[in-house]
Scaffold this motif. Structure first.
Motif, PDB file in Angstrom:
ATOM      1  N   ASN A 289       6.487  -3.181  -2.077  1.00 14.25           N
ATOM      2  CA  ASN A 289       5.885  -2.718  -3.601  1.00 14.25           C
ATOM      3  C   ASN A 289       5.295  -4.361  -3.290  1.00 14.25           C
ATOM      4  OD1 ASN A 289       8.444  -2.957  -3.678  1.00 14.25           O
ATOM      5  ND2 ASN A 289       8.175  -3.615  -5.813  1.00 14.25           N
ATOM      6  N   HIS A 290       6.022  -5.898  -3.404  1.00 13.81           N
ATOM      7  CA  HIS A 290       5.646  -7.003  -2.889  1.00 13.81           C
ATOM      8  C   HIS A 290       3.884  -7.190  -2.310  1.00 13.81           C
ATOM      9  CE1 HIS A 290       8.532  -8.301  -5.502  1.00 13.81           C
ATOM     10  NE2 HIS A 290       8.636  -7.504  -5.039  1.00 13.81           N
ATOM     11  N   GLU A 291       3.717  -6.476  -1.366  1.00 12.75           N
ATOM     12  CA  GLU A 291       2.923  -7.073  -0.764  1.00 12.75           C
ATOM     13  C   GLU A 291       1.588  -5.750  -1.879  1.00 12.75           C
ATOM     14  OE1 GLU A 291       5.341  -8.003   1.659  1.00 12.75           O
ATOM     15  OE2 GLU A 291       5.571  -5.689   1.725  1.00 12.75           O
TER      16      GLU A 291
ATOM     17  N   LEU B 134      17.372   0.429   3.783  1.00  7.03           N
ATOM     18  CA  LEU B 134      17.394  -0.589   5.085  1.00  7.03           C
ATOM     19  C   LEU B 134      17.938  -2.020   4.061  1.00  7.03           C
ATOM     20  CD1 LEU B 134      16.156   0.313   8.147  1.00  7.03           C
ATOM     21  CD2 LEU B 134      18.358   0.616   7.267  1.00  7.03           C
ATOM     22  N   ASP B 135      17.961  -2.079   2.693  1.00 12.93           N
ATOM     23  CA  ASP B 135      17.681  -3.066   2.277  1.00 12.93           C
ATOM     24  C   ASP B 135      18.970  -3.702   1.317  1.00 12.93           C
ATOM     25  OD1 ASP B 135      16.966  -4.621  -0.028  1.00 12.93           O
ATOM     26  OD2 ASP B 135      15.954  -3.818  -1.313  1.00 12.93           O
ATOM     27  N   TYR B 136      19.594  -4.334   1.524  1.00 12.13           N
ATOM     28  CA  TYR B 136      20.693  -5.088   1.478  1.00 12.13           C
ATOM     29  C   TYR B 136      20.760  -6.166   0.834  1.00 12.13           C
ATOM     30  CZ  TYR B 136      23.377  -0.573   2.274  1.00 12.13           C
ATOM     31  OH  TYR B 136      23.948   0.558   1.951  1.00 12.13           O
TER      32      TYR B 136
ATOM     33  N   GLY C 211      13.776   1.243   2.295  1.00 11.06           N
ATOM     34  CA  GLY C 211      13.829  -0.271   1.777  1.00 11.06           C
ATOM     35  C   GLY C 211      14.163  -0.547   0.124  1.00 11.06           C
ATOM     36  N   HIS C 212      13.755  -1.038  -0.969  1.00 12.86           N
ATOM     37  CA  HIS C 212      13.187  -1.472  -1.630  1.00 12.86           C
ATOM     38  C   HIS C 212      14.423  -1.903  -2.955  1.00 12.86           C
ATOM     39  CE1 HIS C 212      10.840  -1.323  -5.353  1.00 12.86           C
ATOM     40  NE2 HIS C 212      11.664  -0.396  -5.556  1.00 12.86           N
ATOM     41  N   TYR C 213      15.662  -1.361  -2.797  1.00 10.26           N
ATOM     42  CA  TYR C 213      16.554  -0.385  -3.485  1.00 10.26           C
ATOM     43  C   TYR C 213      17.684  -1.767  -3.764  1.00 10.26           C
ATOM     44  CZ  TYR C 213      14.693   3.557  -4.043  1.00 10.26           C
ATOM     45  OH  TYR C 213      13.896   4.949  -4.257  1.00 10.26           O
ATOM     46  N   TRP C 214      17.582  -2.594  -2.826  1.00 11.52           N
ATOM     47  CA  TRP C 214      18.629  -4.077  -3.744  1.00 11.52           C
ATOM     48  C   TRP C 214      20.684  -3.478  -3.535  1.00 11.52           C
ATOM     49  CZ3 TRP C 214      17.049  -8.519  -4.198  1.00 11.52           C
ATOM     50  CH2 TRP C 214      16.388  -8.707  -4.133  1.00 11.52           C
ATOM     51  N   MET C 215      20.735  -2.798  -1.947  1.00 11.51           N
ATOM     52  CA  MET C 215      22.092  -1.887  -2.076  1.00 11.51           C
ATOM     53  C   MET C 215      23.182  -3.002  -2.316  1.00 11.51           C
ATOM     54  SD  MET C 215      21.109   1.386  -1.907  1.00 11.51           S
ATOM     55  CE  MET C 215      22.384   1.936  -0.657  1.00 11.51           C
TER      56      MET C 215
ATOM     57  N   GLY D 187       8.440  -3.418   4.645  1.00 16.15           N
ATOM     58  CA  GLY D 187       7.574  -3.703   4.185  1.00 16.15           C
ATOM     59  C   GLY D 187       8.761  -4.768   3.186  1.00 16.15           C
ATOM     60  N   ASP D 188       7.477  -5.486   2.363  1.00 12.82           N
ATOM     61  CA  ASP D 188       8.708  -6.701   1.238  1.00 12.82           C
ATOM     62  C   ASP D 188       9.139  -7.911   2.468  1.00 12.82           C
ATOM     63  OD1 ASP D 188       7.769  -5.085  -0.686  1.00 12.82           O
ATOM     64  OD2 ASP D 188      10.234  -5.237  -1.722  1.00 12.82           O
ATOM     65  N   PHE D 189       7.739  -8.313   2.870  1.00 13.92           N
ATOM     66  CA  PHE D 189       8.103 -10.058   3.317  1.00 13.92           C
ATOM     67  C   PHE D 189       8.118 -10.684   2.962  1.00 13.92           C
ATOM     68  CE2 PHE D 189       5.123  -7.041   6.680  1.00 13.92           C
ATOM     69  CZ  PHE D 189       6.506  -6.313   7.593  1.00 13.92           C
TER      70      PHE D 189
ATOM     71  N   GLY E 211      14.985  -3.995   7.349  1.00 12.54           N
ATOM     72  CA  GLY E 211      14.595  -3.719   5.669  1.00 12.54           C
ATOM     73  C   GLY E 211      13.638  -5.134   4.971  1.00 12.54           C
ATOM     74  N   ASP E 212      13.823  -5.472   3.628  1.00 11.12           N
ATOM     75  CA  ASP E 212      13.555  -6.017   3.078  1.00 11.12           C
ATOM     76  C   ASP E 212      13.853  -7.538   3.331  1.00 11.12           C
ATOM     77  OD1 ASP E 212      13.366  -3.689   2.078  1.00 11.12           O
ATOM     78  OD2 ASP E 212      12.883  -4.489  -0.083  1.00 11.12           O
ATOM     79  N   ILE E 213      12.906  -8.291   4.057  1.00 14.34           N
ATOM     80  CA  ILE E 213      12.884  -9.579   3.934  1.00 14.34           C
ATOM     81  C   ILE E 213      12.715  -9.935   3.025  1.00 14.34           C
ATOM     82  CG2 ILE E 213      12.414 -11.584   5.994  1.00 14.34           C
ATOM     83  CD1 ILE E 213      11.195  -8.972   7.789  1.00 14.34           C
ATOM     84  N   HIS E 214      11.568 -10.676   2.452  1.00 13.01           N
ATOM     85  CA  HIS E 214      11.575 -11.906   0.966  1.00 13.01           C
ATOM     86  C   HIS E 214      11.770 -12.793   1.510  1.00 13.01           C
ATOM     87  CE1 HIS E 214      11.046  -8.572  -1.949  1.00 13.01           C
ATOM     88  NE2 HIS E 214      12.080  -7.966  -0.948  1.00 13.01           N
ATOM     89  N   GLY E 215      11.118 -13.832   2.637  1.00 12.77           N
ATOM     90  CA  GLY E 215      11.067 -14.711   2.543  1.00 12.77           C
ATOM     91  C   GLY E 215      12.280 -15.193   3.371  1.00 12.77           C
TER      92      GLY E 215
ATOM     93  N   VAL F 190       8.865   4.512   4.689  1.00 11.12           N
ATOM     94  CA  VAL F 190       8.131   4.759   3.012  1.00 11.12           C
ATOM     95  C   VAL F 190       8.916   3.414   2.462  1.00 11.12           C
ATOM     96  CG1 VAL F 190       9.103   6.543   1.763  1.00 11.12           C
ATOM     97  CG2 VAL F 190       6.591   5.654   1.183  1.00 11.12           C
ATOM     98  N   HIS F 191       8.525   2.795   1.941  1.00  9.37           N
ATOM     99  CA  HIS F 191       9.278   1.226   1.291  1.00  9.37           C
ATOM    100  C   HIS F 191      10.034   2.263   0.196  1.00  9.37           C
ATOM    101  CE1 HIS F 191      10.276  -2.369   0.354  1.00  9.37           C
ATOM    102  NE2 HIS F 191      10.006  -1.995  -1.132  1.00  9.37           N
ATOM    103  N   ALA F 192       9.740   3.164  -0.529  1.00  9.35           N
ATOM    104  CA  ALA F 192      10.967   3.398  -1.402  1.00  9.35           C
ATOM    105  C   ALA F 192      11.112   5.203  -1.683  1.00  9.35           C
ATOM    106  CB  ALA F 192      10.081   2.840  -2.703  1.00  9.35           C
TER     107      ALA F 192
HETATM  108 MN   LIG Z   1      12.357  -5.194  -1.600  1.00  8.90          MN
END
Ligand SMILES: [Mn+2]
Length: 306
Positions: free
Chosen positions: A77-79, A273-275, A255-259, A46-48, A10-14, A142-144
């Motif tokens: 979406n961040h890329e 998979l975005d937690y 990803g994407h949804y900040w679960m 996505g969302d690295f 899922g989303d890694i965001h740095g 897909v991202h979202a």
């Molecule tokens: Mn994200």
């Protein structure tokens, strides 16, 4: 031939330290600077970039994995935002305006490559090569939001220069298409209603549980943090908040949804998979996929945010 098995991340965001710990937990090894597994491949959601302190480090891990065939990845979406922030239209305006909100959101990525503009450009060019979705043997990514109509309308999952330009023009379908695939299905709240998002910005639109045909009110349809729920009315929902994704379709990973709550699938064949690893108390999540159509809740693997 044996079917390819994948570990979806899922989303890694740095958050590079968590990514390294997750790859280790999944038995990947770093050989000649490239993380790899003898039998499996990673699929990144996505969302690295944006938010975390280790954006360059994340890119330096994931990009070689993708380029050397040890991983696939879709665009987040961040890329997409980063690409649009650096690209101008024919009138010389940036596709994503350089207003304060966008610049703040982008600040860490800007700072990361402040001394190396050539590398930043190179990274942006690489972002453009990431597909908008993957439709593989036995699974989709897909991202979202997976929307069959949009996928067939766009045809190839490539953000061409043409599509990039069109997708930043409000009011045409290409704009809505990228919004939906990369940012999720949204509907307006009834007139006069709004809620604060996780950054405190007021929102008049909600992301919907787009697969959930049982949801009938705005509250039930709302896909977001529980603490925002008190702001969402329990009135019957109007508008098109649903996208058909029946339970006999291939599993789709998002990803994407900040679960924040318990790790479990959204439906038998849909998993996010975005937690929220970019937040205190968040997790970086993987799902170990071995060909199953129904998502197995025992196959999620995670590491806690440091
Ligand atoms: Mn994200």
């Amino acid at each position: 031939m044996k079917k390819q098995s994948y570990d979806l991340i899922g989303d890694i965001h740095g958050q590079a330290p968590e990514l390294v710990r997750l790859l280790e937990k999944l038995s990947y090894k770093e050989i000649d600077g490239i993380w790899q597994h003898t039998e499996r491949k990673v699929i990144f959601l996505g969302d690295f970039v944006d938010r975390g302190d280790y954006q360059r480090e994340v890119i330096d891990i994931v990009r070689p994995m993708v380029e050397r065939g040890h991983a696939l990845s879709v665009m987040g979406n961040h890329e997409y935002n980063a690409i649009a922030y650096y690209t101008q239209n024919k009138q010389g305006e940036y596709l994503r305006s350089h207003n304060k909100q966008h610049t703040d959101q982008h600040k860490k990525f800007l700072d990361t490559y402040a001394d190396d503009l050539a590398e930043k450009e190179d990274v942006i060019e690489w972002f453009k090569t990431l597909p908008l979705w993957l439709d593989l043997e036995g699974l989709r990514v897909v991202h979202a939001c997976w929307d069959f109509n949009l996928v067939s309308k766009i045809e190839k999952p490539v953000l061409t220069d043409n599509l990039l330009q069109q997708s930043s023009i409000k009011g045409i379908w290409q704009y809505d298409a990228i919004e939906t695939l990369l940012k999720g299905k949204e509907i307006p709240l009834p007139k006069g209603k709004q809620f604060p998002d996780k950054d405190g910005h007021p929102r008049k639109h909600i992301r919907t549980r787009w697969w959930d045909s049982k949801a009938k009110t705005y509250k039930q349809v709302f896909f977001g943090p529980d603490d925002a729920l008190t702001h969402i009315p329990d009135d019957p929902v109007t508008g098109d908040h649903l996208i058909d994704y029946s339970d006999d379709q291939k599993p789709v990973f998002l990803g994407h949804y900040w679960m924040e709550d318990e790790i479990k699938p959204l439906a038998d064949n849909i998993a996010c998979l975005d937690y929220s690893v970019a937040k205190e108390g968040g997790k970086l999540i993987a799902y170990r996929w071995d060909g199953e159509q129904k998502i197995d809740p025992t196959k999620f693997v995670f590491v806690d945010r440091e």
